[in-house]
Design a protein around this motif. Structure first.
Motif, mmCIF file in Angstrom:
data_model
loop_
_atom_site.group_PDB
_atom_site.id
_atom_site.type_symbol
_atom_site.label_atom_id
_atom_site.label_comp_id
_atom_site.label_asym_id
_atom_site.label_seq_id
_atom_site.Cartn_x
_atom_site.Cartn_y
_atom_site.Cartn_z
ATOM 1 N N ASP A 259 0.927 -1.193 0.005
ATOM 2 C CA ASP A 259 0.099 0.050 0.084
ATOM 3 C C ASP A 259 0.672 1.202 -0.072
ATOM 4 O OD1 ASP A 259 -2.370 -1.420 0.097
ATOM 5 O OD2 ASP A 259 -2.691 -0.998 2.099
ATOM 6 N N ARG A 260 0.524 2.152 -0.730
ATOM 7 C CA ARG A 260 1.057 3.466 -0.917
ATOM 8 C C ARG A 260 0.685 4.298 0.313
ATOM 9 N NH1 ARG A 260 2.957 5.648 -5.448
ATOM 10 N NH2 ARG A 260 2.143 7.586 -5.110
ATOM 11 N N PRO A 261 1.581 5.238 0.850
ATOM 12 C CA PRO A 261 1.284 6.159 1.981
ATOM 13 C C PRO A 261 -0.167 6.611 2.098
ATOM 14 C CG PRO A 261 3.600 6.893 1.174
ATOM 15 C CD PRO A 261 3.041 5.771 0.135
ATOM 16 N N GLY A 262 -0.525 7.213 0.981
ATOM 17 C CA GLY A 262 -2.157 7.761 1.108
ATOM 18 C C GLY A 262 -3.016 6.392 1.373
ATOM 19 N N ALA A 263 -2.731 5.352 1.069
ATOM 20 C CA ALA A 263 -3.935 4.196 1.293
ATOM 21 C C ALA A 263 -3.613 3.770 2.704
ATOM 22 C CB ALA A 263 -3.521 3.071 0.370
ATOM 23 N N ARG A 264 -2.407 3.603 3.178
ATOM 24 C CA ARG A 264 -2.242 3.389 4.693
ATOM 25 C C ARG A 264 -2.922 4.230 5.415
ATOM 26 N NH1 ARG A 264 2.603 -0.062 5.641
ATOM 27 N NH2 ARG A 264 3.318 -0.872 3.458
ATOM 28 N N TRP A 265 -2.620 5.601 5.243
ATOM 29 C CA TRP A 265 -3.106 6.500 6.145
ATOM 30 C C TRP A 265 -4.700 6.643 6.169
ATOM 31 C CZ3 TRP A 265 -3.268 8.938 10.514
ATOM 32 C CH2 TRP A 265 -3.858 10.085 10.456
ATOM 33 N N ASP A 266 -5.362 6.478 5.016
ATOM 34 C CA ASP A 266 -6.746 6.164 4.635
ATOM 35 C C ASP A 266 -7.410 5.122 5.772
ATOM 36 O OD1 ASP A 266 -6.933 8.277 3.193
ATOM 37 O OD2 ASP A 266 -7.170 7.142 1.191
ATOM 38 N N LYS A 267 -6.762 4.033 5.549
ATOM 39 C CA LYS A 267 -7.272 2.794 6.407
ATOM 40 C C LYS A 267 -7.021 3.070 7.909
ATOM 41 C CE LYS A 267 -6.498 -0.464 2.568
ATOM 42 N NZ LYS A 267 -5.400 -1.493 2.133
ATOM 43 N N MET A 268 -6.071 3.432 8.334
ATOM 44 C CA MET A 268 -5.823 3.942 9.797
ATOM 45 C C MET A 268 -6.635 4.903 10.208
ATOM 46 S SD MET A 268 -4.232 2.402 12.150
ATOM 47 C CE MET A 268 -2.819 1.790 11.472
ATOM 48 N N ARG A 269 -6.683 6.090 9.655
ATOM 49 C CA ARG A 269 -7.505 7.098 9.881
ATOM 50 C C ARG A 269 -9.051 6.748 9.990
ATOM 51 N NH1 ARG A 269 -7.255 10.280 5.649
ATOM 52 N NH2 ARG A 269 -9.531 9.524 5.097
ATOM 53 N N GLY A 270 -9.302 6.165 8.927
ATOM 54 C CA GLY A 270 -10.682 5.734 8.998
ATOM 55 C C GLY A 270 -11.290 4.822 9.959
ATOM 56 N N ALA A 271 -10.357 3.778 10.434
ATOM 57 C CA ALA A 271 -10.852 2.860 11.477
ATOM 58 C C ALA A 271 -11.005 3.583 12.740
ATOM 59 C CB ALA A 271 -9.884 1.714 11.470
ATOM 60 N N ASN A 272 -9.938 4.660 12.878
ATOM 61 C CA ASN A 272 -9.703 5.142 14.437
ATOM 62 C C ASN A 272 -10.193 6.544 14.713
ATOM 63 O OD1 ASN A 272 -8.089 2.927 15.753
ATOM 64 N ND2 ASN A 272 -6.939 3.083 13.721
ATOM 65 N N LEU A 273 -9.783 7.397 13.570
ATOM 66 C CA LEU A 273 -10.188 8.780 13.793
ATOM 67 C C LEU A 273 -11.657 9.129 13.143
ATOM 68 C CD1 LEU A 273 -9.571 11.729 14.566
ATOM 69 C CD2 LEU A 273 -8.112 11.897 12.587
ATOM 70 N N ASP A 274 -11.730 8.539 11.815
ATOM 71 C CA ASP A 274 -13.071 8.854 11.166
ATOM 72 C C ASP A 274 -14.321 8.452 11.859
ATOM 73 O OD1 ASP A 274 -11.280 10.244 9.303
ATOM 74 O OD2 ASP A 274 -11.590 8.821 7.648
ATOM 75 N N SER A 275 -14.035 7.408 12.267
ATOM 76 C CA SER A 275 -15.026 6.643 13.002
ATOM 77 C C SER A 275 -15.688 7.368 14.215
ATOM 78 C CB SER A 275 -14.929 5.180 13.643
ATOM 79 O OG SER A 275 -13.831 5.129 14.276
ATOM 80 N N THR A 276 -14.766 7.911 15.045
ATOM 81 C CA THR A 276 -14.925 8.703 16.138
ATOM 82 C C THR A 276 -15.655 10.032 15.840
ATOM 83 O OG1 THR A 276 -13.018 7.411 17.441
ATOM 84 C CG2 THR A 276 -14.028 9.718 18.285
ATOM 85 N N TYR A 277 -15.071 10.669 14.849
ATOM 86 C CA TYR A 277 -15.566 11.929 14.423
ATOM 87 C C TYR A 277 -16.923 11.862 13.906
ATOM 88 C CZ TYR A 277 -16.041 16.075 11.494
ATOM 89 O OH TYR A 277 -16.522 16.989 10.759
ATOM 90 N N PHE A 278 -17.194 10.863 13.135
ATOM 91 C CA PHE A 278 -18.594 10.760 12.185
ATOM 92 C C PHE A 278 -19.696 10.566 13.384
ATOM 93 C CE2 PHE A 278 -16.204 9.084 8.184
ATOM 94 C CZ PHE A 278 -16.297 10.380 7.875
ATOM 95 N N VAL A 279 -19.318 9.403 14.291
ATOM 96 C CA VAL A 279 -20.317 9.229 15.156
ATOM 97 C C VAL A 279 -20.443 10.306 16.175
ATOM 98 C CG1 VAL A 279 -20.877 7.801 17.345
ATOM 99 C CG2 VAL A 279 -19.839 6.682 15.310
ATOM 100 N N SER A 280 -19.499 11.198 16.635
ATOM 101 C CA SER A 280 -19.755 12.173 17.589
ATOM 102 C C SER A 280 -20.728 13.326 16.939
ATOM 103 C CB SER A 280 -18.365 12.779 18.015
ATOM 104 O OG SER A 280 -17.702 11.576 18.707
ATOM 105 N N SER A 281 -19.969 13.556 15.660
ATOM 106 C CA SER A 281 -20.953 14.745 14.840
ATOM 107 C C SER A 281 -22.269 14.717 14.781
ATOM 108 C CB SER A 281 -20.213 14.884 13.640
ATOM 109 O OG SER A 281 -19.009 15.121 13.757
ATOM 110 N N PHE A 282 -22.682 13.182 14.394
ATOM 111 C CA PHE A 282 -24.037 12.974 14.096
ATOM 112 C C PHE A 282 -24.869 12.743 15.445
ATOM 113 C CE2 PHE A 282 -22.438 11.699 10.177
ATOM 114 C CZ PHE A 282 -23.303 12.543 9.038
ATOM 115 N N ALA A 283 -24.071 12.506 16.475
ATOM 116 C CA ALA A 283 -24.786 12.134 17.757
ATOM 117 C C ALA A 283 -25.081 13.291 18.528
ATOM 118 C CB ALA A 283 -24.013 11.123 18.568
ATOM 119 N N LEU A 284 -24.228 14.184 18.280
ATOM 120 C CA LEU A 284 -24.156 15.527 19.078
ATOM 121 C C LEU A 284 -25.768 16.418 19.230
ATOM 122 C CD1 LEU A 284 -20.932 17.562 18.403
ATOM 123 C CD2 LEU A 284 -21.610 16.767 20.588
#
Length: 273
Positions: free
Chosen positions: A102-127
């Protein structure tokens, strides 16, 4: 029963620490919605909840996908009056889906998605749901990997979760919404969820904590429950480290763990030289 009459969302509640949080909060009287991708594990936790005479419902969702999270929170809004959100879902390097090529961008997308994006999306819609219920609490799960560069993109994503927690604390404050974070160390997630002995040091070259063992999901759940409860009503924007003290010990002092009676500074406990 600190959560009697409260509806709680736990992401990643179908395994590991999240499963431990679900079980702990059920015993505290909560009604729980929990979300994750593995439906088989989710149904198994529902069965466990019934055995505990608790009320827990599984909602399948890929939490890294914004549209799916939006739909999930819409269903949660119909299911109950949300008071607490526990953003536990995440993935380390081995479970992130990153491949060697995987290229650097793909690596970051997968790691960010699983950890940061999930937290951000859930919090944003739940607020808005938390606001409409008269306020509440968000508790995010980080990791002591944030303190150690050897965890690469995982520690970067989890550090961002801690920064997001502080931002959510500011945004939520006018609406009576608190946001805090728990940062676990090494936790024995594949063994007994409650017994400290199950977190034995085992075959570790060095102990996984200064207490000589790994932690348990129930011990992390206890920290989460405190921050989510009214007992922590004046606590927001904070990260609570629950790692058995490992992060306070520098590498060159690890040998002290084998000499703890005679070399500690106070001289008040243990053997004297």
């Amino acid at each position: 029963m600190r959560f009697k009459g409260k509806d709680v969302l736990v992401t990643g509640g179908n395994s590991g620490i999240g499963r431990g949080i679900v079980q702990y909060l059920l015993k505290e009287g909560a009604r729980i919605a929990f979300a994750g991708r593995d439906q088989e594990k989710g149904r198994a936790v529902e069965v466990e909840a019934k055995a505990l005479e608790g009320d827990a419902r599984f909602f399948p969702c890929d939490l890294s996908e914004e549209r799916q999270v939006e739909d999930l929170i819409g269903l949660i809004g119909q299911w109950g009056r949300l008071s607490v959100v526990i953003n536990n879902a995440g993935a380390g390097s081995r479970r992130s889906g990153i491949k060697l090529g995987d290229r650097p961008g793909a690596r970051w997308d997968k790691m960010r998605g699983a950890n940061l994006d999930s937290t951000y999306f859930v919090s944003s819609f739940a607020l808005p749901l938390l606001r409409d219920s008269g306020g509440g609490a968000i508790v995010n799960i980080s990791s002591t990997a944030t303190l150690h560069g050897n965890w690469g993109l995982y520690c970067v994503a989890k550090a961002a979760v801690e920064a997001l927690t502080r931002s959510l604390a500011i945004e939520g404050a006018p609406h009576g919404i608190r946001a805090n974070c728990v940062s676990p160390g090494w936790i024995a997630t594949e063994t007994d969820l409650t017994t400290p002995a199950s977190g034995s040091a085992g075959d570790w070259t060095v102990p996984p904590s200064v207490l000589g063992r790994m932690g348990t999901p129930a011990e992390i759940a206890a920290a989460v429950a405190f921050l989510a409860s009214d007992e922590a009503s004046f606590v927001t924007g904070q990260t609570l480290i629950a790692d058995g003290g490992l992060s306070i010990l520098d590498f060159t002092s690890l040998s002290l763990l084998d000499q703890r009676g005679s070399v500690l500074f106070s001289g008040m406990v243990g053997d004297t030289p």
